[in-house]
Design a protein around this motif. Structure first.
Motif, PDB file in Angstrom:
ATOM      1  N   ASP A  23       0.802  -1.224   0.000  1.00 43.26           N
ATOM      2  CA  ASP A  23       0.000   0.000   0.000  1.00 43.26           C
ATOM      3  C   ASP A  23       0.839   1.280   0.000  1.00 43.26           C
ATOM      4  O   ASP A  23       0.307   2.361   0.257  1.00 43.26           O
ATOM      5  CB  ASP A  23      -0.977   0.033   1.192  1.00 43.26           C
ATOM      6  N   PHE A  24       2.138   1.184  -0.271  1.00 41.87           N
ATOM      7  CA  PHE A  24       2.987   2.371  -0.372  1.00 41.87           C
ATOM      8  C   PHE A  24       3.290   2.664  -1.841  1.00 41.87           C
ATOM      9  O   PHE A  24       3.392   1.746  -2.657  1.00 41.87           O
ATOM     10  CB  PHE A  24       4.321   2.145   0.357  1.00 41.87           C
ATOM     11  N   SER A  25       3.434   3.932  -2.152  1.00 42.41           N
ATOM     12  CA  SER A  25       3.932   4.364  -3.460  1.00 42.41           C
ATOM     13  C   SER A  25       5.344   4.894  -3.261  1.00 42.41           C
ATOM     14  O   SER A  25       5.622   5.598  -2.289  1.00 42.41           O
ATOM     15  CB  SER A  25       3.045   5.463  -4.045  1.00 42.41           C
ATOM     16  N   SER A  37       5.035   7.343  -0.130  1.00 41.28           N
ATOM     17  CA  SER A  37       3.822   7.866   0.489  1.00 41.28           C
ATOM     18  C   SER A  37       2.892   6.713   0.832  1.00 41.28           C
ATOM     19  O   SER A  37       2.952   5.633   0.240  1.00 41.28           O
ATOM     20  CB  SER A  37       3.107   8.843  -0.448  1.00 41.28           C
ATOM     21  N   GLY A  38       2.035   6.965   1.807  1.00 42.52           N
ATOM     22  CA  GLY A  38       1.046   5.979   2.223  1.00 42.52           C
ATOM     23  C   GLY A  38       0.302   6.497   3.433  1.00 42.52           C
ATOM     24  O   GLY A  38       0.645   7.552   3.985  1.00 42.52           O
ATOM     25  N   LYS A  39      -0.737   5.782   3.842  1.00 43.56           N
ATOM     26  CA  LYS A  39      -1.455   6.166   5.051  1.00 43.56           C
ATOM     27  C   LYS A  39      -0.555   5.939   6.264  1.00 43.56           C
ATOM     28  O   LYS A  39       0.115   4.916   6.370  1.00 43.56           O
ATOM     29  CB  LYS A  39      -2.743   5.365   5.187  1.00 43.56           C
ATOM     30  N   LYS A  70      -2.893  10.445   4.562  1.00 44.90           N
ATOM     31  CA  LYS A  70      -1.904  10.055   3.550  1.00 44.90           C
ATOM     32  C   LYS A  70      -0.712  10.981   3.710  1.00 44.90           C
ATOM     33  O   LYS A  70      -0.845  12.196   3.665  1.00 44.90           O
ATOM     34  CB  LYS A  70      -2.489  10.157   2.150  1.00 44.90           C
ATOM     35  N   ASP A 220       5.561  -0.530   7.981  1.00 50.29           N
ATOM     36  CA  ASP A 220       5.749  -1.009   6.613  1.00 50.29           C
ATOM     37  C   ASP A 220       5.684  -2.526   6.571  1.00 50.29           C
ATOM     38  O   ASP A 220       6.393  -3.221   7.294  1.00 50.29           O
ATOM     39  CB  ASP A 220       7.084  -0.523   6.054  1.00 50.29           C
TER      40      ASP A 220
END
Length: 349
Positions: A23-25, A37-39, A70, A220
């Motif tokens: 769920d990370f960019s 980035s991510g929540k 985010k 993470d």
């Protein structure tokens, strides 16, 4: 590419960029600085009492999503420090980061900037000091970061290392180390043939998940693709210490040799067997012994469990996080409560 503050080999950084956590960019800035980035749960690093009080506030379950914005991070989750570049002046980098991302994200964190780290060069430390000052000028809030554990290999043998502890501590160490007699310990390397077997891949990833799921901090979640690439890459040059008991695979450590340092990165375990056999404790001393045998200068043991690592003889070097908060009211509130998010120094004091 060699980054400022880099204590990892390039292959591990490239692996993060190719296979980011769930769920990370992930991307590189215009100047080649890794960003993701991510929540982000704002209570991740809060002390237990403060977190408990927040969670007991009325209707917490309905508004807790407000505490998971985010967020943009400058850095990686696989490096000990934020990875920077000398292609841009520190003041220019601070201005660029704010201009490029501060309006887009409600929270922006430049994470893990070193503070006079004994593990880095003076040039690296100097650049980080400059960047911290420049970010503060841009309105970022300065926060105490985590405690990175490390052990200088400045002892002739393990008996000399043990002699630095009290009699009761030495007695406790030797009692727990008796578990080592029940373990079959081996050293593998990334790229070994076994890591091309899907059953082996599944087993290694499951042991990683076991440790992740029992951890108090969930930030993470590395993907299975990340692990497969790491285990199969000869270029990564990972040292993989494996532990078996009665023929059962119960744990491993994945370490790297960088700049004559043994860097401990990932651990996997089977519970309750690993606890019953004091595997965390035994693996600490196995790693120390290996670093000593190979003539390494340091053993770097990571960020987690600082209290436990302090009891095992670790020293600590600290970092700063620089946080930009877009909402001015929230910025005032965070400044007021910032001390509740800076607990590592107290744990190893």
């Amino acid at each position: 590419m060699k980054y400022i503050n880099q204590l990892e080999n390039n292959e591990l950084i490239d692996n993060f960029l190719s296979y980011p956590p769930q769920d990370f960019s992930v991307w590189l800035s215009d100047h080649g600085v890794p960003i993701f980035s991510g929540k982000f749960d704002l209570l991740t690093t809060a002390d237990k009492d403060f977190k408990y009080k927040i969670q007991k506030l009325p209707f917490y379950k309905k508004w807790q999503r407000c505490l998971q914005p985010k967020t943009c991070f400058v850095g990686t989750t696989v490096s000990e420090y934020a990875l920077l570049t000398d292609k841009i002046d520190a003041n220019q980098l601070a201005k660029h980061l704010k201009k490029a991302y501060a309006k887009q994200y409600s929270f922006m964190v430049v994470k893990d900037l070193p503070l006079a780290s004994p593990l880095l060069s003076e040039q690296d430390n100097h650049y980080s000091r400059q960047l911290i000052a420049a970010l503060k000028e841009q309105g970022y809030i300065e926060m105490e970061g985590q405690a990175l554990a490390w052990v200088p290999i400045d002892f002739i043998d393990m008996n000399e290392f043990f002699s630095r502890f009290s009699y009761s501590r030495r007695k406790n160490f030797r009692r727990k180390l008796k578990s080592r007699e029940k373990l079959d310990i081996n050293l593998l390397h990334s790229g070994d043939e076994c890591f091309f077997n899907q059953t082996v891949q599944d087993e290694y990833y499951q042991l990683y998940l076991n440790v992740y799921q029992q951890s108090e901090v969930h930030f993470d979640l590395l993907t299975k693709s990340f692990f497969i690439q790491l285990l199969q890459s000869k270029e990564a040059k990972a040292y993989i210490f494996t532990y078996h008991s009665n023929g059962e695979f119960i744990g491993y450590n994945i370490c790297f040799k960088v700049n004559n340092m043994l860097v401990d990165k990932y651990i996997g375990m089977v519970y309750p067997q690993a606890r019953e056999l004091n595997l965390y404790f035994v693996s600490w001393f196995v790693n120390l012994e290996y670093a000593l045998q190979q003539g390494f200068n340091y053993y770097i043991a990571g960020w987690t469990d600082p209290e436990v690592k302090a009891s095992l003889g670790a020293k600590f070097t600290f970092t700063k996080h620089l946080v930009h908060i877009r909402n001015p009211l929230l910025r005032v509130i965070i400044r007021k409560f910032i001390g509740y998010f800076e607990s590592d120094k107290e744990k190893v004091a």
